[in-house]
Design a protein around this motif. Structure first.
Motif, mmCIF file in Angstrom:
data_model
loop_
_atom_site.group_PDB
_atom_site.id
_atom_site.type_symbol
_atom_site.label_atom_id
_atom_site.label_comp_id
_atom_site.label_asym_id
_atom_site.label_seq_id
_atom_site.Cartn_x
_atom_site.Cartn_y
_atom_site.Cartn_z
ATOM 1 N N THR A 88 0.830 -1.201 -0.024
ATOM 2 C CA THR A 88 0.105 -0.082 -0.083
ATOM 3 C C THR A 88 1.013 1.298 0.084
ATOM 4 O O THR A 88 0.203 2.569 -0.254
ATOM 5 N N ASP A 89 2.259 1.214 -0.005
ATOM 6 C CA ASP A 89 3.061 2.197 -0.110
ATOM 7 C C ASP A 89 3.664 2.521 -1.325
ATOM 8 O O ASP A 89 4.212 3.704 -1.571
ATOM 9 N N VAL A 90 3.274 1.778 -2.414
ATOM 10 C CA VAL A 90 3.885 1.965 -3.635
ATOM 11 C C VAL A 90 2.945 1.635 -4.663
ATOM 12 O O VAL A 90 1.813 1.185 -4.537
ATOM 13 N N VAL A 91 3.335 1.998 -5.869
ATOM 14 C CA VAL A 91 2.551 1.924 -7.089
ATOM 15 C C VAL A 91 3.377 1.113 -8.033
ATOM 16 O O VAL A 91 4.370 1.472 -8.315
ATOM 17 N N TYR A 92 2.800 0.062 -8.756
ATOM 18 C CA TYR A 92 3.593 -0.645 -9.807
ATOM 19 C C TYR A 92 3.311 -0.069 -11.256
ATOM 20 O O TYR A 92 2.206 0.202 -11.677
ATOM 21 N N VAL A 93 4.378 0.142 -11.950
ATOM 22 C CA VAL A 93 4.399 0.652 -13.093
ATOM 23 C C VAL A 93 5.168 -0.030 -14.283
ATOM 24 O O VAL A 93 6.415 -0.188 -13.841
ATOM 25 N N PRO A 94 4.550 -0.643 -15.234
ATOM 26 C CA PRO A 94 5.461 -1.539 -16.252
ATOM 27 C C PRO A 94 6.167 -0.565 -16.990
ATOM 28 O O PRO A 94 5.532 0.409 -17.682
ATOM 29 N N GLY A 95 7.246 -0.953 -17.333
ATOM 30 C CA GLY A 95 8.126 0.322 -18.532
ATOM 31 C C GLY A 95 8.277 1.508 -17.362
ATOM 32 O O GLY A 95 8.299 1.631 -16.225
ATOM 33 N N LYS A 96 8.559 2.568 -18.275
ATOM 34 C CA LYS A 96 9.014 3.864 -17.682
ATOM 35 C C LYS A 96 7.830 4.513 -17.061
ATOM 36 O O LYS A 96 6.456 4.409 -17.872
ATOM 37 N N TRP A 97 7.854 5.323 -16.306
ATOM 38 C CA TRP A 97 6.956 6.359 -15.738
ATOM 39 C C TRP A 97 6.484 7.290 -16.944
ATOM 40 O O TRP A 97 7.218 7.907 -17.547
ATOM 41 N N SER A 98 5.298 7.732 -16.797
ATOM 42 C CA SER A 98 4.715 8.690 -17.704
ATOM 43 C C SER A 98 4.859 9.932 -17.035
ATOM 44 O O SER A 98 5.033 10.018 -15.872
ATOM 45 N N PRO A 99 4.959 11.022 -17.954
ATOM 46 C CA PRO A 99 5.229 12.584 -17.470
ATOM 47 C C PRO A 99 4.035 12.590 -16.491
ATOM 48 O O PRO A 99 2.840 12.387 -17.185
ATOM 49 N N PRO A 100 3.860 13.504 -15.544
ATOM 50 C CA PRO A 100 2.726 14.057 -14.764
ATOM 51 C C PRO A 100 1.603 14.648 -15.963
ATOM 52 O O PRO A 100 2.190 15.307 -16.936
ATOM 53 N N GLY A 101 0.509 14.500 -15.651
ATOM 54 C CA GLY A 101 -0.619 14.968 -16.500
ATOM 55 C C GLY A 101 -1.039 13.954 -17.651
ATOM 56 O O GLY A 101 -2.250 14.351 -18.195
ATOM 57 N N ASP A 102 -0.447 12.898 -17.823
ATOM 58 C CA ASP A 102 -0.749 11.811 -18.857
ATOM 59 C C ASP A 102 -1.953 11.077 -18.104
ATOM 60 O O ASP A 102 -2.078 11.137 -17.051
ATOM 61 N N LEU A 103 -2.527 10.474 -19.035
ATOM 62 C CA LEU A 103 -3.610 9.550 -18.902
ATOM 63 C C LEU A 103 -3.042 8.148 -18.305
ATOM 64 O O LEU A 103 -2.471 7.600 -18.960
ATOM 65 N N LEU A 104 -3.330 7.864 -17.020
ATOM 66 C CA LEU A 104 -2.872 6.561 -16.480
ATOM 67 C C LEU A 104 -3.950 5.598 -16.254
ATOM 68 O O LEU A 104 -4.874 5.812 -15.371
ATOM 69 N N HIS A 105 -3.697 4.344 -16.655
ATOM 70 C CA HIS A 105 -4.783 3.305 -16.471
ATOM 71 C C HIS A 105 -4.295 2.476 -15.416
ATOM 72 O O HIS A 105 -3.447 1.840 -15.464
ATOM 73 N N VAL A 106 -5.056 2.731 -14.050
ATOM 74 C CA VAL A 106 -4.790 2.087 -12.964
ATOM 75 C C VAL A 106 -5.462 0.623 -12.616
ATOM 76 O O VAL A 106 -6.846 0.834 -12.604
ATOM 77 N N CYS A 107 -4.834 -0.338 -12.731
ATOM 78 C CA CYS A 107 -5.491 -1.792 -12.498
ATOM 79 C C CYS A 107 -5.358 -2.102 -11.205
ATOM 80 O O CYS A 107 -4.480 -1.480 -10.186
ATOM 81 N N GLU A 108 -6.111 -3.282 -10.757
ATOM 82 C CA GLU A 108 -5.972 -4.009 -9.287
ATOM 83 C C GLU A 108 -4.540 -4.714 -9.509
ATOM 84 O O GLU A 108 -3.540 -4.476 -8.469
ATOM 85 N N GLY A 109 -4.173 -5.615 -10.394
ATOM 86 C CA GLY A 109 -3.175 -6.524 -10.507
ATOM 87 C C GLY A 109 -1.963 -5.964 -11.498
ATOM 88 O O GLY A 109 -2.472 -5.491 -12.511
ATOM 89 N N GLU A 110 -0.601 -6.607 -11.252
ATOM 90 C CA GLU A 110 0.321 -6.427 -11.982
ATOM 91 C C GLU A 110 0.142 -6.785 -13.392
ATOM 92 O O GLU A 110 0.443 -6.218 -14.422
ATOM 93 N N PHE A 111 -0.608 -8.029 -13.669
ATOM 94 C CA PHE A 111 -0.550 -8.508 -15.121
ATOM 95 C C PHE A 111 -1.468 -7.899 -15.734
ATOM 96 O O PHE A 111 -1.165 -8.028 -16.896
ATOM 97 N N ASN A 112 -2.522 -7.448 -15.225
ATOM 98 C CA ASN A 112 -3.391 -6.510 -16.044
ATOM 99 C C ASN A 112 -2.740 -5.218 -16.586
ATOM 100 O O ASN A 112 -2.972 -4.818 -17.639
ATOM 101 N N ALA A 113 -1.905 -4.820 -15.284
ATOM 102 C CA ALA A 113 -1.350 -3.472 -15.878
ATOM 103 C C ALA A 113 -0.262 -3.885 -16.841
ATOM 104 O O ALA A 113 -0.036 -2.895 -18.150
ATOM 105 N N MET A 114 0.567 -4.861 -17.172
ATOM 106 C CA MET A 114 1.326 -5.217 -18.324
ATOM 107 C C MET A 114 0.690 -5.553 -19.272
ATOM 108 O O MET A 114 1.103 -5.104 -20.445
#
Length: 205
Positions: A88-114
């Motif tokens: 609960t202290d961290v967020v998983y991001v596959p690949g590089k982080w997007s710049p602030p202001g970008d649209l970010l699709h937030v899932c529950e699990g890592e494989f969905n995010a991948m």
């Protein structure tokens, strides 16, 4: 202090043939490449795919360990509590982080995010069924699209969304940034849709 991966952990591409084969079988069923993923071959995390979490500077801040055999009762294990960092202290991001202001699709699990990332979308995961206030603060600079599982879109999904909206409202001054979507029937989550449909279809949806 710097976080270390569990003892006996190797890049899947660098490990022995049997371990690589088992890891590839598990991931190929989900159309997930082995690049940047690890396998643990001994100890508490044996037989688990190690998914590393990195911050915006590329530093390892957390990892989640997914067992490759479905009959295992405890599917996921994180670092021991002594490390002082929980999911609960961290967020998983596959690949590089997007710049602030970008649209970010937030899932529950890592494989969905991948899966969303491989479909060409900026993606992230909370690593569970809730979004903490700390995670909301990490995500506060982004426009957010909550991408829930269809099998969680009932009671628990509503709970996740309500919890996430509440946390994000505290972290951000505006709520024009927030969107919500679930995969179409009959797919239970984004990885299943990604496996059974072309990447372009996931992106379009």
């Amino acid at each position: 202090p710097d976080l270390l991966l569990p003892e006996g952990t190797y890049l899947i591409s660098d490990t022995k043939k049997w371990w690589r084969q088992k890891a590839e079988e598990y991931l190929s069923a989900r159309k997930i490449p082995i690049d940047g993923l690890y396998i643990c071959t001994e100890g508490t995390y044996k037989c688990r795919i190690i998914i590393p979490y990195y911050d915006r500077a590329g530093k390892l801040i957390y990892w989640n360990a997914r067992h490759i055999f479905p009959q295992t009762k405890i599917r996921y294990l994180g670092p021991p509590k002594e490390v002082g960092v929980g999911k609960t202290d961290v967020v998983y991001v596959p690949g590089k982080w997007s710049p602030p202001g970008d649209l970010l699709h937030v899932c529950e699990g890592e494989f969905n995010a991948m899966s969303l990332h491989l479909s060409g979308l900026n993606a992230a995961a909370c690593g569970g069924k809730n979004m903490s206030d700390k995670q909301a603060l990490i995500l506060a600079d982004f426009r957010i699209c909550l991408c829930l599982d269809r099998d969680k879109a009932g009671r628990s999904g509503t709970s996740f969304m309500s919890n996430a909206i509440s946390s994000l409202e505290v972290a951000s001054r505006t709520r024009e940034k927030l969107f919500f979507v679930i995969p179409p029937a009959p797919y239970k989550d984004w990885n299943e849709m990604y496996v059974k449909k072309r990447e372009a279809i996931v992106h379009y949806y």
